[in-house]
Design a protein around this motif. Sequence first.
Motif, mmCIF file in Angstrom:
data_model
loop_
_atom_site.group_PDB
_atom_site.id
_atom_site.type_symbol
_atom_site.label_atom_id
_atom_site.label_comp_id
_atom_site.label_asym_id
_atom_site.label_seq_id
_atom_site.Cartn_x
_atom_site.Cartn_y
_atom_site.Cartn_z
ATOM 1 N N ALA B 20 0.836 -1.204 0.000
ATOM 2 C CA ALA B 20 0.000 0.000 0.000
ATOM 3 C C ALA B 20 0.870 1.253 0.000
ATOM 4 N N ILE B 21 1.898 1.261 0.845
ATOM 5 C CA ILE B 21 2.749 2.448 0.943
ATOM 6 C C ILE B 21 3.515 2.659 -0.362
ATOM 7 N N THR B 22 3.989 1.559 -0.947
ATOM 8 C CA THR B 22 4.709 1.669 -2.210
ATOM 9 C C THR B 22 3.811 2.263 -3.284
ATOM 10 N N MET B 23 2.555 1.825 -3.270
ATOM 11 C CA MET B 23 1.620 2.331 -4.276
ATOM 12 C C MET B 23 1.449 3.839 -4.096
ATOM 13 N N ILE B 24 1.283 4.254 -2.840
ATOM 14 C CA ILE B 24 1.103 5.687 -2.567
ATOM 15 C C ILE B 24 2.354 6.455 -2.991
ATOM 16 N N ALA B 25 3.530 5.921 -2.626
ATOM 17 C CA ALA B 25 4.786 6.585 -2.999
ATOM 18 C C ALA B 25 4.889 6.717 -4.516
ATOM 19 N N LEU B 105 3.611 -12.855 -8.418
ATOM 20 C CA LEU B 105 3.359 -11.513 -8.938
ATOM 21 C C LEU B 105 4.411 -10.534 -8.417
ATOM 22 N N SER B 106 4.692 -10.614 -7.116
ATOM 23 C CA SER B 106 5.676 -9.678 -6.559
ATOM 24 C C SER B 106 7.042 -9.910 -7.210
ATOM 25 N N LEU B 107 7.331 -11.167 -7.497
ATOM 26 C CA LEU B 107 8.607 -11.491 -8.135
ATOM 27 C C LEU B 107 8.671 -10.922 -9.562
ATOM 28 N N PHE B 108 7.581 -11.098 -10.312
ATOM 29 C CA PHE B 108 7.522 -10.552 -11.674
ATOM 30 C C PHE B 108 7.660 -9.030 -11.634
ATOM 31 N N ILE B 128 4.617 1.088 -11.364
ATOM 32 C CA ILE B 128 4.665 0.537 -10.008
ATOM 33 C C ILE B 128 3.315 0.726 -9.322
ATOM 34 N N ALA B 129 2.719 1.901 -9.519
ATOM 35 C CA ALA B 129 1.436 2.158 -8.866
ATOM 36 C C ALA B 129 0.397 1.123 -9.294
ATOM 37 N N VAL B 130 0.326 0.837 -10.599
ATOM 38 C CA VAL B 130 -0.691 -0.105 -11.088
ATOM 39 C C VAL B 130 -0.408 -1.518 -10.591
ATOM 40 N N THR B 131 0.863 -1.942 -10.714
ATOM 41 C CA THR B 131 1.177 -3.310 -10.277
ATOM 42 C C THR B 131 0.923 -3.467 -8.778
ATOM 43 N N MET B 132 1.257 -2.428 -8.025
ATOM 44 C CA MET B 132 1.037 -2.518 -6.580
ATOM 45 C C MET B 132 -0.463 -2.593 -6.277
ATOM 46 N N THR B 188 -0.150 -9.474 -15.822
ATOM 47 C CA THR B 188 -0.233 -8.188 -15.126
ATOM 48 C C THR B 188 0.833 -7.211 -15.617
ATOM 49 N N ILE B 189 2.009 -7.745 -15.992
ATOM 50 C CA ILE B 189 3.120 -6.853 -16.335
ATOM 51 C C ILE B 189 2.841 -6.067 -17.628
#
Lengths: 153, 859
Positions: B20-25, B105-108, B128-132, B188-189
């Motif tokens: 969540a924080i990564t997405m916000i960042a 998914l996190s690995l990809f 990054i925002a979309v993948t997160m 997803t990528i």
Amino acid sequence: METRNIIFVVGLLLAGGLLFFVITSAVDDSVYMMTVDKAVSEQAEHAGQEIKVQGNVVPGSIIVKGDDKVSFELTKNGETVDVFYTGPRPDTFKDCADVIVTGKLSSERSFDAVDMIAKCPSKYDDLPGGCDSRPVDEGTAANAGSESNPKKY
Amino acid sequence: MSEVAIIGYGAIAVGFVVTAITMIAAVIAAVSKRARYRDAAIYGSYLTCALFGVASAAIIHGFMSHDFSLLYVHRYSDAAMPWIYQLAAFWGGQAGSLMFWAGALSLFIGAAVLFHHKSNAPLMPWFIAVTMGVLLFFAALLLFVSNPFETYALIQAPPDGQGLNPQLQTFTMVIHPPSLLLGYVSATIPFSFGMAALLSGRLDDDWLKATRKWTLISWAFLSIGLILGMLWAYTELGWGGYWAWDPVENAALIPWFVMTAYLHSAVIQEKRGMLKRWNLFLIILAFILTIFGTFLTRSGLIASVHSFAQSEIGDYFIVFMVTTAPVCLALLIYRWDELKSESRMESLLSREFVFLFNNWVLLFAAGIVLFGTMFPKLKEMVFNETASLGPPWFNKWMTPVALTMLVLTGVGMLISWRRASVRNFQKNFIAPLIAAGVATLLVPPAYYFYRIKPMGVVPDRLDVAYALFAVFFCSFVLAIVAIEFYRGARVRSRKLGIGFLTALTGLLTRNQRRYGGYIIHAGIVLLVFGFAGNAFRVEENVMMRVGEVASLGDYEVHLVKLREEPDVEKLKMFADIELLHDGEVVSELSPGRFFFYASQSPTSEVDIHSNPTEDVFFAVVNYDMESNTAALLMVINPFTMWLWIGGLLMVFGTMVCMWPQAQQVTVKSRKRKLAPATTVVGLFTLAVVPLSLVGFESAAQAGDEHAVAIESIDLVDPATQEIFDLIKCECEGCAGLSIGRCNPTCGEGRRDRALVVDLLASGRTREQVLQEFVNKRGEGAILTPKIEGFNHLTWIIPVIGAFVTVPLFFVVARRRRSQTVPPEPKTAKEGNGKAEEEDAVDDEGERLDDLERALEAME
């Protein structure tokens, strides 16, 4: 621009035509599938028509009549039909098994099946297999059911 | 509560917050364009990798160490299973497959960020925002809905698990589900790159080029998954076929069609700047369809032979889909005008148009399969009647569709860009057309007299027409591929003065996309060929007595004997068969049935006699030892071997396409930045502190709910529990387990526990208590502490793994940062020169042809 419009209209007509054929052929080719109780209550509508009926095998009702003939009772939601089937029996076919038969209702309570699929108990399945939908009033069914579903603890 | 559960669930909980924080960042970075936030988002995405990696490692550890205190481990494994199936059990159920999904998914995402954060820097924040966002959805499912780390009561874990369905304990099943899942996950990528382009407004071809390999990866995994699924159905299920248009199969096939369409139309955008909107639409559609596929398989909406756990989880997927799709489409419409084509279709006789047409056919195929799959539900909604739509309907529609695609495959490989000329036709088409014509004149009649007539098959007229058509175009495409390889190799061998074979292999490394593509298409042709064999299928269901002979086509089948061989976990039954052709024994086969005692379920062990013209397939439907009879399913499946060969070729071709190209020269720069590292550490601390508390509490609660399921015994202090864990339980079925771990209902265990408590109460020390048991029952009463040590060691491994991986990510990331050269600023040449570039259509074949002519002129 005009040729584009023509192409667009022709494409639309083609797509529409294809869609029409897809839908009508699906309607024609599909086979009605229902549970035993529905098959019994709606049998007038499906007289002479091939249908698929799903239910559970009533424990103790399987009678083997020779190599490839068998009869048994199939039940679901309180209704029961006698099924007469000719062909190889899947060996997941046993008391309580969840079965789908394909064929025709020959009379009010009897069904001539040409094909039979028995669902296999799967560890992927969260629902307990067996006679979970059997009628409560059948004492024998309840006994057989508990035996066919052994628990370790 | 189990340490594994604490670590695993803790990692998920922290992972959720970090995501969540990564997405916000990332969103802040995208909007404000501040490097600090961008770097934080990049490192945050690496961190999610590590966290979901730890959680996945924890569940795998749970399986490997037989930690049956975990509900999930208990349910899908038992202690007797080989390790490879313990691993497969990881994705055997719902919670685990979601865990696998999140981990993969996190690995990809981590890999995509690592490889693209320099070359596609402007797209990165939104990417990054979309993948997160997508990852957050799965993390939330794991955290709140389907927790793989749910545990039993504090002390009493069941002694053994329930085991995995024996049908799933095969090698294909170890690879098939994760392969399909990886195909779904990696979609997803490319989707996120497309969305990043839409969100950032950078609508040039950068996003498309970035997706190239990722789409291929996703496509390859889906293909492998589908083919292995067929192989599994063929060799394990025992119904004599490999594809039944089952909803779950269809759910994977639909995105495969869309992905295939995208792979082709992306090429048009790359070469001609056309179809920009279409490409974005396709990639969005492919992603939505993977979510839809998961929904379809998990919701139990449509009855299927794959009886997955049916749960409310499907609802979450539909909510996700319904909220995502309109947002994506709205964005596409918002950017509609900016996505104008740079050039227009010049002629219907051009590669662009053939590719576009192939796109329509592929989407039509996807639509047909989707409609057919949903039809029972649609009919129920509209007419309130249930119905089923069988394979005949699908075959009726898909056969012509497949043949059309086959034609387009051939034409698309040869026709020139922009506008095909007569010269193009003469140069490229005539040779393969002649080859195909000759093959069609020779092969079908030969096959007719060699096999069809002897087998006594009277194929349907339409099938014959289809088969002739298929033979013509299959050989057309194969001829094209052969000619292209021959030409390329000849030119190379002359030019470089090397041998023909060296030149041939050299093609694969020199122009990977082109020649890898040829190999893939050859594979597809063989697949079609294999499918086409179904037109001449012979199937017999026979009830036989031992000693009898039945006929199958022009074969004779002699049932020699039936035998039963019991072993520890199952009763094995075999029917020994002699397969005769022209009175001679061709093969001895032993199809059978295994009956597993534990799960009370039988599996079919098929046996297949395989040769290039056909497979002869045997399965035992049922049998009776008393009367010495067996019901056998016997099938002649023409050309099935080519199906698997085609599949292998497809995988090989994809690998050729994806093989990394020669590395660019890199220059070192030693500039270090502390800001991103501090940001990440700050974010991590922020996340860990509150969540570690929340996470443990709810995990503990989840455990408590199940405490009632097990007959509980009194809770004891850790010192007593430690003694429990050292004393061997005597009761049957608890072999090797301590009284602290064995079945709570077992009498001996209960007795000994009471004894330990009594002895301790009377003031004995730990050693004295243990000595008492040794005196009574001998040395064997005490379990060797080695096992305990091993257990501790194994649960520590994931933690160590985490400590190693996290810094590793930073180190790797830092090194990449210092080594890679920023991409060269785009020169004006590329903008203006686009037309020139197009003229030069970088078709190596054409260049090779020119070379060839030059060489010939020289001679």
